[in-house]
Design a protein around this motif. Sequence first.
Motif, PDB file in Angstrom:
ATOM      1  N   LEU A  10       0.842  -1.197   0.000  1.00  0.00           N
ATOM      2  CA  LEU A  10       0.000   0.000   0.000  1.00  0.00           C
ATOM      3  C   LEU A  10       0.873   1.241   0.000  1.00  0.00           C
ATOM      4  CD1 LEU A  10      -2.561  -1.000   2.731  1.00  0.00           C
ATOM      5  CD2 LEU A  10      -3.179  -0.249   0.457  1.00  0.00           C
ATOM      6  N   ARG A  12       1.293   4.739   1.556  1.00  0.00           N
ATOM      7  CA  ARG A  12       0.840   5.455   2.751  1.00  0.00           C
ATOM      8  C   ARG A  12       1.453   6.848   2.773  1.00  0.00           C
ATOM      9  NH1 ARG A  12      -2.731   2.232   5.371  1.00  0.00           N
ATOM     10  NH2 ARG A  12      -1.997   0.132   5.731  1.00  0.00           N
ATOM     11  N   GLN A  66      -6.737  -7.565   9.617  1.00  0.00           N
ATOM     12  CA  GLN A  66      -7.572  -6.444  10.051  1.00  0.00           C
ATOM     13  C   GLN A  66      -7.342  -5.159   9.268  1.00  0.00           C
ATOM     14  OE1 GLN A  66      -9.992  -6.732  12.544  1.00  0.00           O
ATOM     15  NE2 GLN A  66      -9.501  -8.897  12.251  1.00  0.00           N
ATOM     16  N   GLY A  67      -6.462  -5.170   8.277  1.00  0.00           N
ATOM     17  CA  GLY A  67      -6.128  -3.946   7.557  1.00  0.00           C
ATOM     18  C   GLY A  67      -7.101  -3.594   6.452  1.00  0.00           C
ATOM     19  N   SER A  68      -6.883  -2.423   5.886  1.00  0.00           N
ATOM     20  CA  SER A  68      -7.650  -1.980   4.727  1.00  0.00           C
ATOM     21  C   SER A  68      -6.918  -2.415   3.465  1.00  0.00           C
ATOM     22  CB  SER A  68      -7.789  -0.456   4.730  1.00  0.00           C
ATOM     23  OG  SER A  68      -8.329  -0.004   3.494  1.00  0.00           O
ATOM     24  N   LEU A  69      -7.673  -2.791   2.445  1.00  0.00           N
ATOM     25  CA  LEU A  69      -7.074  -3.200   1.170  1.00  0.00           C
ATOM     26  C   LEU A  69      -7.366  -2.204   0.051  1.00  0.00           C
ATOM     27  CD1 LEU A  69      -7.752  -7.024   1.373  1.00  0.00           C
ATOM     28  CD2 LEU A  69      -5.538  -5.873   1.500  1.00  0.00           C
ATOM     29  N   ARG A  70      -7.984  -1.099   0.375  1.00  0.00           N
ATOM     30  CA  ARG A  70      -8.304  -0.099  -0.647  1.00  0.00           C
ATOM     31  C   ARG A  70      -7.021   0.406  -1.304  1.00  0.00           C
ATOM     32  NH1 ARG A  70     -12.667   4.476  -0.469  1.00  0.00           N
ATOM     33  NH2 ARG A  70     -12.199   5.433  -2.464  1.00  0.00           N
ATOM     34  N   ASP A  87     -13.037  -1.345  -2.402  1.00  0.00           N
ATOM     35  CA  ASP A  87     -12.668  -1.269  -0.985  1.00  0.00           C
ATOM     36  C   ASP A  87     -13.377  -2.395  -0.244  1.00  0.00           C
ATOM     37  OD1 ASP A  87     -11.769  -0.473   1.481  1.00  0.00           O
ATOM     38  OD2 ASP A  87     -13.010   1.327   1.595  1.00  0.00           O
ATOM     39  N   PHE A  89     -14.647  -5.203   2.316  1.00  0.00           N
ATOM     40  CA  PHE A  89     -14.740  -5.273   3.776  1.00  0.00           C
ATOM     41  C   PHE A  89     -15.438  -6.563   4.157  1.00  0.00           C
ATOM     42  CE2 PHE A  89     -18.352  -2.926   2.157  1.00  0.00           C
ATOM     43  CZ  PHE A  89     -19.427  -3.511   2.795  1.00  0.00           C
ATOM     44  N   LEU A 102     -13.059 -12.390   4.295  1.00  0.00           N
ATOM     45  CA  LEU A 102     -12.913 -11.198   3.464  1.00  0.00           C
ATOM     46  C   LEU A 102     -12.679 -11.606   2.009  1.00  0.00           C
ATOM     47  CD1 LEU A 102     -12.705  -8.145   3.226  1.00  0.00           C
ATOM     48  CD2 LEU A 102     -10.292  -8.321   3.861  1.00  0.00           C
TER      49      LEU A 102
END
Length: 114
Positions: A10, A12, A66-70, A87, A89, A102
Amino acid sequence: MRGVSVTVSLRRKTGVDEGNNAVYKTVSETVDDVLILQGDQDAASGNVRPDGIVADATAYFPKTFQGSLRGAMVTDPAGREYKVVGDPFPPQVSYVPTKWNLKVPLTRTGADIG
């Protein structure tokens, strides 16, 4: 059943430069026990989404993730690179019967095709 280890990358935001422009860094992490299946696993829509995006694969991430994959990129053990579509979830229920909750549609990036 056991999944494979994938690398999730990702971009950031890490701060701003002297011109007040955003500065980004690519951060990668390894996620274990991910199932990857060819194509879109949603039988109702096939592998072409209404906006023309083709889902080349579907990944199932474990409940422990538990992370975001967007906006993420996913690299499988064979070195194939995929971009996460949308995105994703997890379902808002706690009774998913397997350890994977997920569902993540993926498209090939082309960086490794050839």
